[in-house]
Design an enzyme around this catalytic site. Structure first.
Site, PDB file in Angstrom:
ATOM      1  N   ASP A   1      -6.892  -5.780   4.699  1.00  0.00           N
ATOM      2  CA  ASP A   1      -6.199  -4.484   4.681  1.00  0.00           C
ATOM      3  C   ASP A   1      -6.156  -3.885   6.084  1.00  0.00           C
ATOM      4  O   ASP A   1      -7.197  -3.569   6.653  1.00  0.00           O
ATOM      5  CB  ASP A   1      -6.970  -3.550   3.722  1.00  0.00           C
ATOM      6  CG  ASP A   1      -6.316  -2.189   3.556  1.00  0.00           C
ATOM      7  OD1 ASP A   1      -5.189  -1.982   4.032  1.00  0.00           O
ATOM      8  OD2 ASP A   1      -6.965  -1.323   2.928  1.00  0.00           O
TER       9      ASP A   1
ATOM     10  N   MET B   1      -8.212   9.001   0.172  1.00  0.00           N
ATOM     11  CA  MET B   1      -8.958   9.465   1.357  1.00  0.00           C
ATOM     12  C   MET B   1      -9.350  10.920   1.175  1.00  0.00           C
ATOM     13  O   MET B   1      -8.581  11.713   0.625  1.00  0.00           O
ATOM     14  CB  MET B   1      -8.081   9.344   2.606  1.00  0.00           C
ATOM     15  CG  MET B   1      -7.553   7.945   2.847  1.00  0.00           C
ATOM     16  SD  MET B   1      -6.692   7.853   4.433  1.00  0.00           S
ATOM     17  CE  MET B   1      -6.018   6.200   4.360  1.00  0.00           C
TER      18      MET B   1
ATOM     19  N   PHE C   1      -5.674   5.498   8.471  1.00  0.00           N
ATOM     20  CA  PHE C   1      -4.254   5.670   8.805  1.00  0.00           C
ATOM     21  C   PHE C   1      -3.494   4.377   8.534  1.00  0.00           C
ATOM     22  O   PHE C   1      -4.038   3.290   8.740  1.00  0.00           O
ATOM     23  CB  PHE C   1      -4.082   6.001  10.300  1.00  0.00           C
ATOM     24  CG  PHE C   1      -4.854   7.207  10.741  1.00  0.00           C
ATOM     25  CD1 PHE C   1      -4.336   8.483  10.572  1.00  0.00           C
ATOM     26  CD2 PHE C   1      -6.109   7.060  11.309  1.00  0.00           C
ATOM     27  CE1 PHE C   1      -5.059   9.606  10.969  1.00  0.00           C
ATOM     28  CE2 PHE C   1      -6.847   8.171  11.710  1.00  0.00           C
ATOM     29  CZ  PHE C   1      -6.316   9.450  11.544  1.00  0.00           C
TER      30      PHE C   1
ATOM     31  N   GLY D   1       1.092  -1.936   4.173  1.00  0.00           N
ATOM     32  CA  GLY D   1       1.614  -0.587   3.945  1.00  0.00           C
ATOM     33  C   GLY D   1       2.893  -0.353   4.708  1.00  0.00           C
ATOM     34  O   GLY D   1       4.002  -0.415   4.162  1.00  0.00           O
ATOM     35  N   SER D   2       2.748  -0.101   6.023  1.00  0.00           N
ATOM     36  CA  SER D   2       3.934   0.212   6.819  1.00  0.00           C
ATOM     37  C   SER D   2       4.915  -0.965   6.878  1.00  0.00           C
ATOM     38  O   SER D   2       6.123  -0.759   6.947  1.00  0.00           O
ATOM     39  CB  SER D   2       3.525   0.662   8.221  1.00  0.00           C
ATOM     40  OG  SER D   2       2.658  -0.263   8.804  1.00  0.00           O
TER      41      SER D   2
ATOM     42  N   HIS E   1      -8.488   1.853  -3.550  1.00  0.00           N
ATOM     43  CA  HIS E   1      -9.385   1.727  -2.392  1.00  0.00           C
ATOM     44  C   HIS E   1      -9.913   3.121  -2.070  1.00  0.00           C
ATOM     45  O   HIS E   1      -9.158   3.971  -1.598  1.00  0.00           O
ATOM     46  CB  HIS E   1      -8.574   1.123  -1.238  1.00  0.00           C
ATOM     47  CG  HIS E   1      -9.310   1.021   0.055  1.00  0.00           C
ATOM     48  ND1 HIS E   1      -8.666   0.761   1.255  1.00  0.00           N
ATOM     49  CD2 HIS E   1     -10.636   1.128   0.368  1.00  0.00           C
ATOM     50  CE1 HIS E   1      -9.552   0.712   2.227  1.00  0.00           C
ATOM     51  NE2 HIS E   1     -10.754   0.941   1.733  1.00  0.00           N
TER      52      HIS E   1
ATOM     53  N   SER F   1       0.851  -1.189   0.000  1.00  0.00           N
ATOM     54  CA  SER F   1       0.000   0.000   0.000  1.00  0.00           C
ATOM     55  C   SER F   1       0.884   1.235   0.000  1.00  0.00           C
ATOM     56  O   SER F   1       1.691   1.447   0.919  1.00  0.00           O
ATOM     57  CB  SER F   1      -0.885   0.011   1.245  1.00  0.00           C
ATOM     58  OG  SER F   1      -1.418   1.314   1.422  1.00  0.00           O
TER      59      SER F   1
ATOM     60  N   MET G   1     -11.724   5.594   0.073  1.00  0.00           N
ATOM     61  CA  MET G   1     -12.275   5.932   1.392  1.00  0.00           C
ATOM     62  C   MET G   1     -12.808   7.352   1.300  1.00  0.00           C
ATOM     63  O   MET G   1     -12.290   8.284   1.912  1.00  0.00           O
ATOM     64  CB  MET G   1     -11.175   5.792   2.457  1.00  0.00           C
ATOM     65  CG  MET G   1     -10.869   4.337   2.771  1.00  0.00           C
ATOM     66  SD  MET G   1      -9.246   4.113   3.515  1.00  0.00           S
ATOM     67  CE  MET G   1      -8.249   4.080   2.031  1.00  0.00           C
TER      68      MET G   1
ATOM     69  N   MET H   1     -11.618  -5.009   6.047  1.00  0.00           N
ATOM     70  CA  MET H   1     -10.805  -4.016   6.764  1.00  0.00           C
ATOM     71  C   MET H   1     -10.470  -4.594   8.135  1.00  0.00           C
ATOM     72  O   MET H   1     -11.360  -4.927   8.919  1.00  0.00           O
ATOM     73  CB  MET H   1     -11.559  -2.695   6.935  1.00  0.00           C
ATOM     74  CG  MET H   1     -11.694  -1.847   5.673  1.00  0.00           C
ATOM     75  SD  MET H   1     -10.152  -1.520   4.801  1.00  0.00           S
ATOM     76  CE  MET H   1      -9.193  -0.654   6.051  1.00  0.00           C
TER      77      MET H   1
END
Ligand code: DX5
Ligand code: ZN
Length: 231
Positions: free
Chosen positions: A183, A42, A151, A205-206, A74, A13, A76, A145
């Site tokens: 996710d 977002m 975040f 992601g992170s 995605h 991500s 949001m 999710m």
């Protein structure tokens, strides 16, 4: 419309990437073998944060497509139906919307299909998974999710693990191939569990981009997802 991989895919991500070096960072994970690039849009309304719009997507989809990859967008955002044509034009291969933002969900999923994209549907951790039962008949991707959207870097919510087998069953109930994606909070400690519970597209992601070498982190997650012990 391109068929999505039904294989197990770790999907980096870009939310946690360095936005100033976006093409370079996406190139690094594509070079490492990533084929699904997860793109979090977002709006500062549905979720507190604003990220980027279709221009950013257009600026990386050529790179993704050159390597045979998929741009997994995605959304949001509130009223996603007002924007999906712009993301399709920007090169999205799949567009995922939230049940919480779509009172006319069937129409929105249909509109995504009509734009030539795979249609994904997702829901927040506290939205009953039953909200997907009907929508699953019209979607190509069911996204679980596993954090509250908004975040990167949040802790995985363990109770969401129970939702993956339900989504896998909904996916298996379809004649067409339907992917189950997860996710939020997916990393070395959780990736094998989410895969075992039924997800085949594993967004991280992170765990990929907040590391010194994203390509290496991607490769390690692929190995862990397959049940291999940490290297
Ligand atoms: C969260 C986003 C995620 C996010 C995940 O709202 O939808 O895609 O990038 O980040 P990690 O993997 O750090 O939890
Ligand atoms: Zn996401």
């Amino acid at each position: 419309m391109r068929e999505w991989p039904s294989s197990v895919e770790v999907a980096p991500s870009i939310l946690s990437a360095d936005f100033g070096r976006m093409r370079e960072q996406v190139g690094e994970v594509l070079d490492a073998g990533a084929r699904v690039i997860h793109i979090d849009v977002m709006d500062g309304h549905f979720v507190p944060v604003i990220t980027f719009g279709p221009k950013m997507v257009a600026d990386i989809t050529d790179l993704i497509h050159d390597r045979g990859g998929f741009a997994d967008v995605h959304l949001m955002i509130e009223q996603p139906e007002r924007h999906i044509d712009q993301f399709a034009a920007a090169g999205a291969d799949g567009i995922t919307v939230h049940v919480e933002t779509c009172p006319h969900l069937h129409r929105t999923l249909q509109a995504i299909h009509d734009l030539g994209c795979r249609a994904g549907v997702t829901l927040n951790p506290a939205t009953p998974v039953a909200a997907l039962e009907e929508a699953a008949r019209y979607a190509d991707v069911l996204l679980c999710m596993s954090v509250n959207p908004g975040f990167g870097g949040q802790a995985f919510i363990p109770a969401t693990l129970d939702r993956l087998p339900v989504m896998r069953e909904l996916a298996e109930g379809r004649a067409e191939p339907v992917q189950v994606e997860v996710d939020g909070g997916v990393g070395p400690a959780t990736i094998a569990d989410v895969h075992r519970a039924g997800a085949n597209i594993l967004v991280a992601g992170s765990a990929v981009f907040s590391t010194p070498v994203p390509g290496d982190a991607y490769r390690e997650l692929v190995s862990l997802a397959a049940g291999h012990s940490r290297v």
